[in-house]
Structures are given as C-alpha cells and as structure tokens.
Motif scaffolding. Structure first.
Motif, PDB file in Angstrom:
ATOM      1  N   ILE A  89       0.853  -1.183   0.000  1.00 39.89           N
ATOM      2  CA  ILE A  89       0.000   0.000   0.000  1.00 39.89           C
ATOM      3  C   ILE A  89       0.890   1.234   0.000  1.00 39.89           C
ATOM      4  O   ILE A  89       1.813   1.341   0.808  1.00 39.89           O
ATOM      5  CB  ILE A  89      -0.916   0.025   1.238  1.00 39.89           C
ATOM      6  CG1 ILE A  89      -1.785  -1.242   1.276  1.00 39.89           C
ATOM      7  CG2 ILE A  89      -1.769   1.295   1.256  1.00 39.89           C
ATOM      8  CD1 ILE A  89      -2.523  -1.433   2.574  1.00 39.89           C
ATOM      9  N   GLU A  90       0.585   2.141  -0.892  1.00 34.56           N
ATOM     10  CA  GLU A  90       1.319   3.396  -0.995  1.00 34.56           C
ATOM     11  C   GLU A  90       0.323   4.543  -0.949  1.00 34.56           C
ATOM     12  O   GLU A  90      -0.579   4.615  -1.788  1.00 34.56           O
ATOM     13  CB  GLU A  90       2.115   3.428  -2.297  1.00 34.56           C
ATOM     14  CG  GLU A  90       3.074   4.560  -2.401  1.00 34.56           C
ATOM     15  CD  GLU A  90       4.191   4.533  -1.370  1.00 34.56           C
ATOM     16  OE1 GLU A  90       4.630   5.626  -0.976  1.00 34.56           O
ATOM     17  OE2 GLU A  90       4.631   3.440  -0.941  1.00 34.56           O
ATOM     18  N   ALA A  91       0.459   5.409   0.048  1.00 33.95           N
ATOM     19  CA  ALA A  91      -0.393   6.596   0.131  1.00 33.95           C
ATOM     20  C   ALA A  91       0.230   7.678  -0.743  1.00 33.95           C
ATOM     21  O   ALA A  91       1.419   7.960  -0.633  1.00 33.95           O
ATOM     22  CB  ALA A  91      -0.497   7.072   1.577  1.00 33.95           C
ATOM     23  N   LYS A  92      -0.571   8.236  -1.616  1.00 29.40           N
ATOM     24  CA  LYS A  92      -0.100   9.309  -2.495  1.00 29.40           C
ATOM     25  C   LYS A  92      -1.101  10.449  -2.445  1.00 29.40           C
ATOM     26  O   LYS A  92      -1.802  10.731  -3.400  1.00 29.40           O
ATOM     27  CB  LYS A  92       0.064   8.799  -3.942  1.00 29.40           C
ATOM     28  CG  LYS A  92       1.284   7.973  -4.150  1.00 29.40           C
ATOM     29  CD  LYS A  92       2.519   8.816  -3.907  1.00 29.40           C
ATOM     30  CE  LYS A  92       3.770   7.976  -3.953  1.00 29.40           C
ATOM     31  NZ  LYS A  92       4.905   8.688  -3.417  1.00 29.40           N
ATOM     32  N   PHE A  93      -1.157  11.108  -1.286  1.00 31.19           N
ATOM     33  CA  PHE A  93      -2.079  12.235  -1.156  1.00 31.19           C
ATOM     34  C   PHE A  93      -1.613  13.363  -2.063  1.00 31.19           C
ATOM     35  O   PHE A  93      -2.356  13.858  -2.878  1.00 31.19           O
ATOM     36  CB  PHE A  93      -2.164  12.714   0.282  1.00 31.19           C
ATOM     37  CG  PHE A  93      -2.666  11.657   1.249  1.00 31.19           C
ATOM     38  CD1 PHE A  93      -3.234  10.470   0.814  1.00 31.19           C
ATOM     39  CD2 PHE A  93      -2.564  11.866   2.595  1.00 31.19           C
ATOM     40  CE1 PHE A  93      -3.698   9.513   1.703  1.00 31.19           C
ATOM     41  CE2 PHE A  93      -3.030  10.929   3.501  1.00 31.19           C
ATOM     42  CZ  PHE A  93      -3.589   9.755   3.053  1.00 31.19           C
TER      43      PHE A  93
END
Length: 155
Positions: A89-93
C-alpha cells in the motif's frame, strides 16, 4: 479551531499541526488499527479482495516502511505467513511517485508464486492525474495489455 462546515476526524484535525508528513501519519494509523483488530484486518483484507479479485491467507502480517534489498520503502506491506509480500500500500495524497514506484513494488510482488496487490490510496481530486503517472511509470509488459491492472474507486 477553524470551522469550514466539514466534519474532520481526530487525526485529520490534529496531525497537520505537528507534521507535514500526513501520508506517513495516515499509513501508520491504518497499520496500527489493522494489526490490533482482527475484525478491522478481516474487513480491510475483504475490501482489497473484493476490489482486486485477489485472495489471501486467513491472516496477513502488516508493517510500515518496509525496506528491502531493492531499496524501495513501501508505506504498508501485508505479508503472508511465509513472509512473502502479498499487499503493498502506498499513500499518495500529494507526493510524487519515486523512482521505485510502481515498478519496484510490482517486481517485489511478482517474486512470489502467489502474486499480490499494489494499492495506491489517493484523494479523488488527484486520482486521474496519478493514474496516468502510474501507467506511464509501469513496465511496458505490465501496463499494456494486462488485465491485472485495475483502477477502483471506493466511496
């Protein structure tokens, strides 16, 4: 506290006062919850399975900022009982893709016989732009002609 008419959760209200690394706060909070609550872990794993079509063992072990020999550091990794990464999982806000994303993560998932899911958590307003960046950054054999790449919006 500023009231803009929207309701904010505790982390959304407090975290920006102490750090600009909101993606890290969000992924640490997610991992904290799913590692400590069997019910939350099952629900989260079920959501990933439903939206991706993948299936996983009964329990995954979750951890954050998991570096490897490939020098990539995904935000959250879910490993099967044998220690193989099954979910990344990669958060890319708002942060840009790094040179390791998504190709190195896909290779890490491809190393096992079971396969896996790479999940980007993105605000709706950024979804279309990031999707195009991901497609451009994917290895040609994965990005073109693969049914394994999916884009799913959840509400």
């Amino acid at each position: 506290m500023m009231n803009d008419g929207r309701s904010h959760g505790l982390l959304a209200a407090i975290a920006p006062r102490f750090t600009r690394e909101l993606e890290n706060v969000a992924t640490e909070a997610l991992c904290y919850v799913i590692e400590r609550s069997e019910r939350a872990e099952r629900a989260f794993r079920s959501l990933i399975e439903r939206t991706s079509g993948a299936s996983f063992p009964e329990k995954l072990r979750w951890h954050t900022q998991s570096g490897g020999e490939d020098r990539a550091i995904p935000d959250v990794v879910g490993e099967d009982p044998a220690g193989r990464p099954r979910v990344i999982i990669e958060a890319k806000f708002w942060a840009e893709l790094t040179s390791n994303q998504p190709a190195t993560y896909l290779e890490r998932l491809r190393d096992g016989d079971e396969g896996g899911v790479l999940l980007f958590v993105v605000p709706n307003v950024r979804l279309e732009v990031l999707w195009q960046e991901i497609r451009r950054a994917c290895p040609v054999d994965v990005a073109l002609g693969s049914d394994e790449i999916r884009r799913t919006e959840t509400r």
